[in-house]
Design a protein around this motif. Structure first.
Motif, PDB file in Angstrom:
ATOM      1  N   ALA A  43      95.002  78.837 120.215  1.00 22.07           N
ATOM      2  CA  ALA A  43      95.682  80.103 119.941  1.00 22.07           C
ATOM      3  C   ALA A  43      94.583  81.138 119.723  1.00 22.07           C
ATOM      4  O   ALA A  43      93.488  80.817 119.241  1.00 22.07           O
ATOM      5  N   HIS A  44      94.865  82.376 120.066  1.00 17.66           N
ATOM      6  CA  HIS A  44      93.908  83.466 119.891  1.00 17.66           C
ATOM      7  C   HIS A  44      94.088  84.093 118.516  1.00 17.66           C
ATOM      8  O   HIS A  44      95.212  84.367 118.097  1.00 17.66           O
ATOM      9  N   LEU A  45      92.988  84.327 117.823  1.00 23.09           N
ATOM     10  CA  LEU A  45      93.022  85.057 116.560  1.00 23.09           C
ATOM     11  C   LEU A  45      92.887  86.540 116.891  1.00 23.09           C
ATOM     12  O   LEU A  45      91.981  86.933 117.631  1.00 23.09           O
TER      13      LEU A  45
ATOM     14  N   GLU B  76     101.176  80.179 108.731  1.00 17.67           N
ATOM     15  CA  GLU B  76     100.027  80.897 108.178  1.00 17.67           C
ATOM     16  C   GLU B  76      98.847  79.952 108.060  1.00 17.67           C
ATOM     17  O   GLU B  76      99.011  78.783 107.766  1.00 17.67           O
ATOM     18  N   VAL B  77      97.652  80.492 108.304  1.00 15.36           N
ATOM     19  CA  VAL B  77      96.432  79.720 108.102  1.00 15.36           C
ATOM     20  C   VAL B  77      95.449  80.586 107.313  1.00 15.36           C
ATOM     21  O   VAL B  77      95.429  81.805 107.456  1.00 15.36           O
ATOM     22  N   ALA B  78      94.671  79.953 106.463  1.00 13.51           N
ATOM     23  CA  ALA B  78      93.614  80.614 105.703  1.00 13.51           C
ATOM     24  C   ALA B  78      92.302  79.996 106.174  1.00 13.51           C
ATOM     25  O   ALA B  78      92.026  78.827 105.909  1.00 13.51           O
ATOM     26  N   LEU B  79      91.521  80.763 106.903  1.00  9.12           N
ATOM     27  CA  LEU B  79      90.307  80.252 107.522  1.00  9.12           C
ATOM     28  C   LEU B  79      89.069  80.772 106.802  1.00  9.12           C
ATOM     29  O   LEU B  79      88.913  81.973 106.587  1.00  9.12           O
ATOM     30  N   THR B  80      88.191  79.870 106.431  1.00  5.95           N
ATOM     31  CA  THR B  80      86.953  80.234 105.757  1.00  5.95           C
ATOM     32  C   THR B  80      86.079  81.053 106.694  1.00  5.95           C
ATOM     33  O   THR B  80      85.956  80.729 107.871  1.00  5.95           O
ATOM     34  N   THR B  81      85.495  82.120 106.152  1.00  4.91           N
ATOM     35  CA  THR B  81      84.614  82.952 106.960  1.00  4.91           C
ATOM     36  C   THR B  81      83.495  83.539 106.107  1.00  4.91           C
ATOM     37  O   THR B  81      83.677  83.782 104.922  1.00  4.91           O
ATOM     38  N   GLU B  82      82.380  83.746 106.741  1.00  2.88           N
ATOM     39  CA  GLU B  82      81.229  84.366 106.083  1.00  2.88           C
ATOM     40  C   GLU B  82      81.257  85.877 106.235  1.00  2.88           C
ATOM     41  O   GLU B  82      80.524  86.582 105.564  1.00  2.88           O
ATOM     42  N   ILE B  83      82.082  86.392 107.140  1.00  9.36           N
ATOM     43  CA  ILE B  83      82.004  87.808 107.497  1.00  9.36           C
ATOM     44  C   ILE B  83      83.233  88.618 107.080  1.00  9.36           C
ATOM     45  O   ILE B  83      83.378  89.751 107.499  1.00  9.36           O
TER      46      ILE B  83
ATOM     47  N   TYR C 121      95.729  84.505 108.594  1.00  7.38           N
ATOM     48  CA  TYR C 121      96.371  84.789 109.874  1.00  7.38           C
ATOM     49  C   TYR C 121      97.760  84.163 109.894  1.00  7.38           C
ATOM     50  O   TYR C 121      97.995  83.114 109.286  1.00  7.38           O
ATOM     51  N   VAL C 122      98.684  84.807 110.600  1.00  7.87           N
ATOM     52  CA  VAL C 122     100.055  84.315 110.734  1.00  7.87           C
ATOM     53  C   VAL C 122     100.397  84.220 112.217  1.00  7.87           C
ATOM     54  O   VAL C 122     100.022  85.082 113.011  1.00  7.87           O
ATOM     55  N   ARG C 123     101.097  83.144 112.581  1.00  5.56           N
ATOM     56  CA  ARG C 123     101.489  82.943 113.973  1.00  5.56           C
ATOM     57  C   ARG C 123     102.476  84.020 114.398  1.00  5.56           C
ATOM     58  O   ARG C 123     103.429  84.315 113.687  1.00  5.56           O
ATOM     59  N   ARG C 124     102.264  84.596 115.541  1.00  9.28           N
ATOM     60  CA  ARG C 124     103.141  85.641 116.081  1.00  9.28           C
ATOM     61  C   ARG C 124     104.433  84.988 116.590  1.00  9.28           C
ATOM     62  O   ARG C 124     104.385  84.041 117.374  1.00  9.28           O
ATOM     63  N   ARG C 125     105.565  85.478 116.141  1.00 13.05           N
ATOM     64  CA  ARG C 125     106.854  84.893 116.552  1.00 13.05           C
ATOM     65  C   ARG C 125     107.085  84.958 118.048  1.00 13.05           C
ATOM     66  O   ARG C 125     107.540  84.002 118.658  1.00 13.05           O
ATOM     67  N   ALA C 126     106.813  86.106 118.635  1.00 12.79           N
ATOM     68  CA  ALA C 126     107.073  86.295 120.064  1.00 12.79           C
ATOM     69  C   ALA C 126     106.087  85.534 120.951  1.00 12.79           C
ATOM     70  O   ALA C 126     106.373  85.280 122.114  1.00 12.79           O
ATOM     71  N   ASP C 127     104.929  85.183 120.410  1.00 13.12           N
ATOM     72  CA  ASP C 127     103.910  84.486 121.188  1.00 13.12           C
ATOM     73  C   ASP C 127     103.145  83.541 120.269  1.00 13.12           C
ATOM     74  O   ASP C 127     102.161  83.931 119.640  1.00 13.12           O
ATOM     75  N   PRO C 128     103.587  82.280 120.148  1.00 13.14           N
ATOM     76  CA  PRO C 128     102.947  81.334 119.227  1.00 13.14           C
ATOM     77  C   PRO C 128     101.505  80.999 119.576  1.00 13.14           C
ATOM     78  O   PRO C 128     100.832  80.327 118.822  1.00 13.14           O
ATOM     79  N   ARG C 129     101.018  81.508 120.711  1.00 13.44           N
ATOM     80  CA  ARG C 129      99.615  81.286 121.065  1.00 13.44           C
ATOM     81  C   ARG C 129      98.711  82.355 120.489  1.00 13.44           C
ATOM     82  O   ARG C 129      97.530  82.409 120.779  1.00 13.44           O
TER      83      ARG C 129
ATOM     84  N   ASP D  60      98.061  86.662 114.157  1.00 12.99           N
ATOM     85  CA  ASP D  60      97.669  88.009 113.749  1.00 12.99           C
ATOM     86  C   ASP D  60      97.092  88.000 112.338  1.00 12.99           C
ATOM     87  O   ASP D  60      97.596  87.301 111.453  1.00 12.99           O
ATOM     88  N   TRP D  61      96.080  88.833 112.119  1.00 19.23           N
ATOM     89  CA  TRP D  61      95.402  88.929 110.831  1.00 19.23           C
ATOM     90  C   TRP D  61      96.308  89.601 109.811  1.00 19.23           C
ATOM     91  O   TRP D  61      96.931  90.618 110.081  1.00 19.23           O
ATOM     92  N   LEU D  62      96.383  89.011 108.623  1.00 17.46           N
ATOM     93  CA  LEU D  62      97.150  89.574 107.506  1.00 17.46           C
ATOM     94  C   LEU D  62      96.251  90.244 106.492  1.00 17.46           C
ATOM     95  O   LEU D  62      96.677  91.140 105.768  1.00 17.46           O
ATOM     96  N   GLY D  63      95.035  89.773 106.358  1.00 13.83           N
ATOM     97  CA  GLY D  63      94.103  90.295 105.372  1.00 13.83           C
ATOM     98  C   GLY D  63      93.136  89.207 104.957  1.00 13.83           C
ATOM     99  O   GLY D  63      93.141  88.116 105.504  1.00 13.83           O
ATOM    100  N   ASP D  64      92.332  89.509 103.967  1.00 15.20           N
ATOM    101  CA  ASP D  64      91.342  88.561 103.460  1.00 15.20           C
ATOM    102  C   ASP D  64      91.677  88.183 102.030  1.00 15.20           C
ATOM    103  O   ASP D  64      92.361  88.932 101.321  1.00 15.20           O
ATOM    104  N   SER D  65      91.190  87.033 101.603  1.00  8.09           N
ATOM    105  CA  SER D  65      91.358  86.616 100.215  1.00  8.09           C
ATOM    106  C   SER D  65      90.074  85.941  99.763  1.00  8.09           C
ATOM    107  O   SER D  65      89.313  85.421 100.586  1.00  8.09           O
ATOM    108  N   PRO D  66      89.841  85.941  98.440  1.00  8.99           N
ATOM    109  CA  PRO D  66      88.636  85.249  97.951  1.00  8.99           C
ATOM    110  C   PRO D  66      88.791  83.756  98.155  1.00  8.99           C
ATOM    111  O   PRO D  66      89.898  83.239  98.316  1.00  8.99           O
ATOM    112  N   GLY D  67      87.690  83.059  98.189  1.00  5.95           N
ATOM    113  CA  GLY D  67      87.718  81.613  98.357  1.00  5.95           C
ATOM    114  C   GLY D  67      88.236  80.923  97.109  1.00  5.95           C
ATOM    115  O   GLY D  67      88.565  81.541  96.111  1.00  5.95           O
ATOM    116  N   ALA D  68      88.299  79.613  97.183  1.00  4.22           N
ATOM    117  CA  ALA D  68      88.756  78.815  96.044  1.00  4.22           C
ATOM    118  C   ALA D  68      87.771  78.966  94.886  1.00  4.22           C
ATOM    119  O   ALA D  68      86.566  79.094  95.102  1.00  4.22           O
TER     120      ALA D  68
END
Length: 90
Positions: free
Chosen positions: A28-30, A52-59, A70-78, A81-89
């Motif tokens: 799937a494309h981010l 929804e997925v929460a992917l670790t990133t350095e940037i 990121y959340v899967r787009r309903r119209a295109d599950p491939r 779409d970015w929802l925002g950032d959150s602090p790590g655990a």
């Protein structure tokens, strides 16, 4: 080549020497955010898997250890779409 251009067409979480997509996997494309343009391997993810997925990133906004949401787009599950950032655990 800047960092954004370098990351495009690469698979999230893959080793740098083997970061290109593989023909036997499904991706799937981010879209948007710090991981824009990367591919997410969804081969083993059933259609009813979390959208929804929460992917670790350095940037992202929170730097090393932060997460890009990121959340899967309903119209295109491939596409995810970015929802925002959150602090790590903690």
């Amino acid at each position: 080549m800047d960092e954004t251009e370098f990351l495009r067409g690469r698979v999230y979480g893959a080793d740098h020497e083997d970061a290109g997509p593989r023909p036997d996997r499904t991706y799937a494309h981010l879209v948007g955010g710090p991981l824009d343009g990367l591919l997410l391997d969804v081969t083993d993810r059933p259609d009813h898997a979390p959208r929804e997925v929460a992917l670790t990133t350095e940037i992202g906004r929170y730097g090393p250890g932060g997460r890009a949401l990121y959340v899967r787009r309903r119209a295109d599950p491939r596409r995810f779409d970015w929802l925002g950032d959150s602090p790590g655990a903690p």
